[in-house]
Every structure is written in structure tokens, then in C-alpha cells.
Motif scaffolding. Structure first.
Motif, PDB file in Angstrom:
ATOM      1  N   ASP A 106       0.830  -1.201   0.000  1.00 16.60           N
ATOM      2  CA  ASP A 106       0.000   0.000   0.000  1.00 16.60           C
ATOM      3  C   ASP A 106       0.867   1.255   0.000  1.00 16.60           C
ATOM      4  O   ASP A 106       0.570   2.239  -0.689  1.00 16.60           O
ATOM      5  CB  ASP A 106      -0.923  -0.017   1.223  1.00 16.60           C
ATOM      6  N   SER A 107       1.959   1.226   0.761  1.00 14.37           N
ATOM      7  CA  SER A 107       2.851   2.378   0.828  1.00 14.37           C
ATOM      8  C   SER A 107       3.476   2.668  -0.535  1.00 14.37           C
ATOM      9  O   SER A 107       3.539   3.821  -0.978  1.00 14.37           O
ATOM     10  CB  SER A 107       3.939   2.115   1.870  1.00 14.37           C
ATOM     11  N   ARG A 108       3.903   1.614  -1.224  1.00 11.05           N
ATOM     12  CA  ARG A 108       4.484   1.793  -2.559  1.00 11.05           C
ATOM     13  C   ARG A 108       3.446   2.336  -3.542  1.00 11.05           C
ATOM     14  O   ARG A 108       3.724   3.241  -4.330  1.00 11.05           O
ATOM     15  CB  ARG A 108       5.053   0.458  -3.040  1.00 11.05           C
ATOM     16  N   ASP A 109       2.234   1.778  -3.501  1.00 14.29           N
ATOM     17  CA  ASP A 109       1.189   2.241  -4.412  1.00 14.29           C
ATOM     18  C   ASP A 109       0.790   3.682  -4.106  1.00 14.29           C
ATOM     19  O   ASP A 109       0.456   4.451  -5.023  1.00 14.29           O
ATOM     20  CB  ASP A 109      -0.028   1.319  -4.330  1.00 14.29           C
ATOM     21  N   GLY A 151      -7.152   2.101   1.879  1.00 12.87           N
ATOM     22  CA  GLY A 151      -8.335   2.596   1.178  1.00 12.87           C
ATOM     23  C   GLY A 151      -8.023   2.979  -0.254  1.00 12.87           C
ATOM     24  O   GLY A 151      -6.861   3.123  -0.643  1.00 12.87           O
ATOM     25  N   PRO A 152      -9.051   3.151  -1.081  1.00 14.81           N
ATOM     26  CA  PRO A 152      -8.825   3.549  -2.472  1.00 14.81           C
ATOM     27  C   PRO A 152      -8.159   4.920  -2.552  1.00 14.81           C
ATOM     28  O   PRO A 152      -8.369   5.786  -1.697  1.00 14.81           O
ATOM     29  CB  PRO A 152     -10.230   3.569  -3.067  1.00 14.81           C
ATOM     30  N   VAL A 153      -7.354   5.098  -3.583  1.00 15.82           N
ATOM     31  CA  VAL A 153      -6.611   6.352  -3.745  1.00 15.82           C
ATOM     32  C   VAL A 153      -7.547   7.558  -3.708  1.00 15.82           C
ATOM     33  O   VAL A 153      -7.237   8.581  -3.079  1.00 15.82           O
ATOM     34  CB  VAL A 153      -5.819   6.322  -5.069  1.00 15.82           C
ATOM     35  N   LEU A 210     -14.680   8.669   7.084  1.00 18.36           N
ATOM     36  CA  LEU A 210     -14.315   7.414   7.737  1.00 18.36           C
ATOM     37  C   LEU A 210     -15.293   7.027   8.842  1.00 18.36           C
ATOM     38  O   LEU A 210     -15.605   5.847   9.026  1.00 18.36           O
ATOM     39  CB  LEU A 210     -12.894   7.518   8.318  1.00 18.36           C
ATOM     40  N   VAL A 211     -15.752   8.015   9.614  1.00 17.66           N
ATOM     41  CA  VAL A 211     -16.600   7.703  10.776  1.00 17.66           C
ATOM     42  C   VAL A 211     -18.067   8.050  10.535  1.00 17.66           C
ATOM     43  O   VAL A 211     -18.881   7.946  11.450  1.00 17.66           O
ATOM     44  CB  VAL A 211     -16.095   8.426  12.047  1.00 17.66           C
ATOM     45  N   ARG A 259      -4.135   4.105  10.033  1.00 15.74           N
ATOM     46  CA  ARG A 259      -2.777   3.850  10.493  1.00 15.74           C
ATOM     47  C   ARG A 259      -1.796   4.565   9.576  1.00 15.74           C
ATOM     48  O   ARG A 259      -1.754   4.311   8.371  1.00 15.74           O
ATOM     49  CB  ARG A 259      -2.463   2.355  10.519  1.00 15.74           C
ATOM     50  N   ILE A 260      -0.999   5.455  10.165  1.00 14.26           N
ATOM     51  CA  ILE A 260       0.072   6.133   9.447  1.00 14.26           C
ATOM     52  C   ILE A 260       1.339   5.907  10.253  1.00 14.26           C
ATOM     53  O   ILE A 260       1.403   6.272  11.428  1.00 14.26           O
ATOM     54  CB  ILE A 260      -0.239   7.626   9.266  1.00 14.26           C
TER      55      ILE A 260
END
Length: 499
Positions: A106-109, A151-153, A210-211, A259-260
Motif C-alpha cells: 500500500d505504501s508503494r502504491d 483505502g482507495p486512492v 471514515l466515521v 494507520r500512518i
């Protein structure tokens, strides 16, 4: 931000994304579980827990990973690198690693999406905002520094600082009997107009997405109202969930259920309830220090009692009341990463620039610790360095009471270890390496040793004489599912020793 094509090209952007994502992952792997074996020119060979040999091109951003098999070296792409890391860590720890391999992908994408967006958007003209929005690599020793929760971009890109985003905030009205707040939150009331019986509560639009389902009942029964959006844009800073509005000189920090790096970036109740005590102690310490050092105070928070963490917003001091006349603030992490107009790259006297940098950054952190028992989390992302018209550092500003610690809540030894990791390992090591890259031949460590030696803390001789420094194990922390607030360290070579 301008509308961008979210398709990820397989060509140059894809290769760049692989390189950006591989570098911090390799830093973690080599630091935490690999054994260094040999140096061959600019190549470094390491043995992994399985016995396999891994070769990389050396530097603070290692590149070109290769694995030795069948008598020759084979290049490893990012997907293969993630598989390799997972296999080695399963062997090393006996644990499956949970979602971390997916986070690495996910980080790479995310990097690929950010590079695509940056190619079609303009960087801010203001150098401070440009420095805050420059972090494509991000944390240089984290396995998935740019993961965005999977999540989606399209769900997160409009709010990404690295894509030069800016956006209005959503304005909510909270019924007065449901407001929970502490400290000075008056700045929030100036963001719009609430109807009688309600108080204004700005919300980050990504967090609200998100919420949203959790808020259906309060919207339905009138405890919560939608009041539109602010009449102005805000700029997301490097922290992603903290935004800046230059016209009002106002920082606002939000919860973000994503999460970051190591944490779900929510404003947790436990932290909000201790915030005033921590911030007051830090503000007192910096007031005693006096200018030019400054603390950007977290003045107070406001939220809704029925969604205490989900809708919390923190009000932080702006810059103008703290800056020296004519000084331009820059994010330290941006100086390490690089951005257009960076004085670190442009200086013609790197030794003098570095001495001035150390003179502004080091003394406030050490004095706050020794005289006031405040452990400032002085890592790259929490430190602003202001420069004069010639680009010379003249001031340091520190932020984030949420990350600061107080003695004796933590022991002096634990506080000192945390200080050394944040200030020296995370911060000075990166700035020193970036400076040396731009100005070959400079050895930054004798000057750093001299600056530290000027201070009479009892821990300084041990710091300067130790062969090692504490390095945080972000890869193992995430792989083993440790609490995000945990800090576990392993010894790293100390560049200050023997200088």
C-alpha cells in the motif's frame, strides 16, 4: 487540488515509486535483522537471518537490492523485496506479521499515486508550506511510511500534503450540552457561525467520511448539525491530520482513523486528558529559555461528548507570534528530504550553516530536559527551523505536546534515551547526511560533538563516549504487533564517538 488521473503508469513513475518505497524498507531490514559482511566500492553485502546474502548500493537511501543465488546476484523488485522481508521476519520472529506486508505494498502504491498527482499540480509558493508538503519518502526508517490504511486512492488523495492538496474544512454544529472542551478554543468560534444553542466544530473531511456511519444517530436527533464548509482552504502539513490556515495563522490537529507509520492517528482520550499538563510544562520551559527558541503550544481541544475521539480537534499556536522578524520557518523533515529552494542544498558555506543549525536546535532540547524535566520529541517532523534572508538558521520552533514526555512520569534514563533517539538518531543524523550529500567532503560530526559538549548534562560524556546510539525498531515493532506508542531500541554505530 486539480483533478488528476488516478491510473498508475507502469513506466518511469512505477520505477520511481519502487525506489522510493524500497529505500526505507531496506533501511529497516538492514538496521534491525541483517548482519553487515563486506564493503565493495559503493556496494554493501549483508547476511539475512536465513543465511541469504543481500547486496545494496550504499547511502542513506539504499537502492538496487540484489540477492545472491546459484552463484550470481539477482535484482529484487519491490514486490519481491516485500516477500523477502516477510520470509526473513517469519523466520526471525516466528510470527506471521499480520497486515504489515499489505501495508508495505500500500505504501508503494501510495507513492506512485502521489508522484502522478505531483506531476499535475503546483507546489505552494510559500517556502514553509512547500517544505511541509515535500515528503515523498517520509520516515526514512519505517517499512511502510506512506501507507494510507489500504483505502482507495480517491478516498485520501484530495487530502494528501505530498500531492500539494488544499481543501476547506467541514463545519459542524454541536449542541451546547454535548460539547466537551478544555483550554483555549476561541479560534474555532471564528471559523463560521453556529445557530443558537450550538457551538462550531470543524471536521476533517476525510475523517468525517471514515466515521460517518457512526454519526447517523446524532445527526438524526439534532445533537449534531452540518453547517457547510469553511469559506477558506486549509493546507495539510506533513503530519497529514494537522492543517494550517495561513490567513488566520492557525494550526488545527484532527483525529484520523487511519494507520500512518506506527499508530492509528486518533486523538485518544487518554492523551487529550493529559494534554494541558504536558503543554503547560513545555510552554513554561520554553518561556524560561526565552527567544529565539519557541514552543508552539497546543492551546486546547474541543469535541462532542458522544464522539469524543472521533470528532476531536486540537488548536495549536500559529507561527507569527513566535518567529523572529524576517525569519522564514521550514520543516526539518523537508530539509532532509529536499524541496525547491532549500537552503541546505543552496548554502555555499555548509560548515557555517551546520554550526548555526546545531546552535539553534540542540540547546533548547537539552535545557528543557535538564532544567525543566520536559522530554521534547524533537524529531524531524516536530521541528521547524527558521532561516534569515541568507538562508542561515536563526531559530528553532518545536511542536506536539501529545508526543512530549515529563519527568518523573518517565524515568530520567528512559527520557534521555527517547531524547537521544529523536534528536540525534532521527533528526541530526538525517540532516547531517543530507548536508554531506549536497556538499561532499564535509564531515558534520566534529561540529555536532562540540555543540553537545558545551552542555553540562551528566549524560553528555556517556553520549559522546558510547560506541552506539539507540535506534528504534520500527519494522520489528510493526511485525510483532506492538502498541504504536512503544519504543524499543537496538544499538547503532555512534558517529559522535571518537571525533
Amino acid at each position: 487540488m486539480d483533478r488528476v488521473d488516478l491510473t498508475l503508469p507502469a513506466g518511469s513513475v512505477g520505477r520511481q515509486a519502487d525506489a522510493y518505497a524500497a529505500a526505507p524498507l531496506l533501511n529497516c531490514l538492514l538496521r534491525e535483522v541483517a548482519e553487515p559482511l563486506a564493503v565493495r566500492g559503493d556496494l554493501r553485502v549483508h547476511r539475512l537471518p536465513s543465511g541469504r546474502l543481500l547486496r545494496v548500493r550504499a547511502g542513506r537511501r539504499p537502492a538496487g537490492p540484489e540477492v545472491h543465488a546459484a552463484g550470481t546476484w539477482h535484482r529484487v523488485g519491490h514486490t519481491e523485496l516485500v516477500k523477502l522481508v516477510a520470509e526473513e521476519l517469519r523466520r526471525h520472529t516466528g510470527l506471521p506479521g499480520g497486515d504489515l506486508p499489505a501495508e508495505m505494498i500500500d505504501s508503494r502504491d501510495a507513492v506512485a499515486a502521489l508522484l502522478t498527482a505531483r506531476a499535475r499540480s503546483a507546489a505552494p509558493a510559500d517556502p514553509y508550506l512547500r517544505s511541509e508538503q515535500s515528503l515523498i519518502t517520509g520516515h526514512p526508517s519505517h517499512p511502510a511510511p506512506k501507507a494510507r490504511g489500504g483505502g482507495p486512492v480517491a478516498s485520501w488523495l484530495p487530502y494528501a500534503p505530498e500531492a500539494h492538496a488544499r481543501f476547506p474544512l467541514v463545519l459542524l454544529g454541536v449542541r451546547e450540552d454535548q460539547v466537551a472542551e478544555e483550554g483555549d478554543t476561541r479560534a474555532l468560534d471564528a471559523l463560521g457561525t453556529a445557530p443558537p444553542g450550538y457551538r462550531l466544530l470543524p471536521a476533517h473531511p476525510w475523517q468525517l467520511d471514515l466515521v460517518g456511519p457512526e454519526l447517523a444517530a446524532p445527526f438524526a436527533d439534532g445533537r449534531l448539525l452540518r453547517l457547510g464548509t469553511t469559506a477558506f482552504d486549509t493546507w495539510p502539513t506533513a503530519a497529514i491530520r494537522t492543517v494550517y490556515e495561513p490567513g488566520r495563522d492557525l494550526f488545527l490537529k484532527f483525529s484520523l482513523d487511519v494507520r500512518i507509520t506506527n499508530d492509528i492517528r486518533r486523538l485518544w482520550r487518554r492523551d487529550l486528558c493529559t494534554l494541558r499538563r504536558t503543554d503547560t510544562a513545555a510552554a513554561h520551559a520554553f518561556a524560561a529559555l526565552g527567544p529565539p527558541a519557541a514552543w508552539l503550544s497546543d492551546r486546547g481541544y474541543r469535541t462532542a461528548a458522544f464522539a469524543f475521539e472521533e470528532l476531536a480537534v486540537l488548536v495549536r499556536d500559529g507561527l507569527r507570534g513566535h518567529l523572529l522578524p524576517g525569519a522564514v520557518p521550514l520543516l526539518a523533515a523537508g530539509l532532509a528530504e529536499g524541496f525547491g529552494g532549500s537552503p541546505l542544498a543552496a548554502t555555499t558555506d555548509p560548515a557555517a550553516w551546520w554550526a548555526a543549525y546545531l546552535r539553534q536546535v540542540v540547546p533548547p532540547v537539552l535545557t528543557a530536559f535538564d532544567d525543566h524535566g520536559v522530554v521534547v520529541e524533537a524529531h524531524l517532523q516536530n521541528t521547524l527551523v527558521a532561516v534569515d534572508g541568507a538562508g542561515t538558521p536563526v531559530q528553532a520552533l518545536f511542536r506536539d505536546a501529545e508526543g512530549a514526555k515529563l519527568l518523573p512520569d518517565v524515568s530520567r534514563a528512559a527520557g534521555w534515551e527517547r531524547l537521544v533517539y529523536c534528536l540525534v538518531v532521527n533528526h541530526l543524523t538525517e540532516i547531517a547526511a543530507a548536508l554531506a550529500e549536497h556538499h561532499p567532503g564535509l564531515d558534520p560530526w566534529p561540529a555536532a560533538r562540540r555543540e553537545l559538549a558545551r552542555h553540562a548534562l551528566p549524560e553528555i560524556p556517556g553520549l559522546l563516549g558510547s560506541p552506539t546510539l539507540p535506534g528504534k525498531t520500527n519494522l520489528l515493532l510493526r511485525w510483532t504487533g506492538a502498541d504504536g506508542a512503544d519504543a524499543r531500541y537496538l544499538p547503532l554505530p555512534n558517529p559522535l564517538a571518537g571525533r
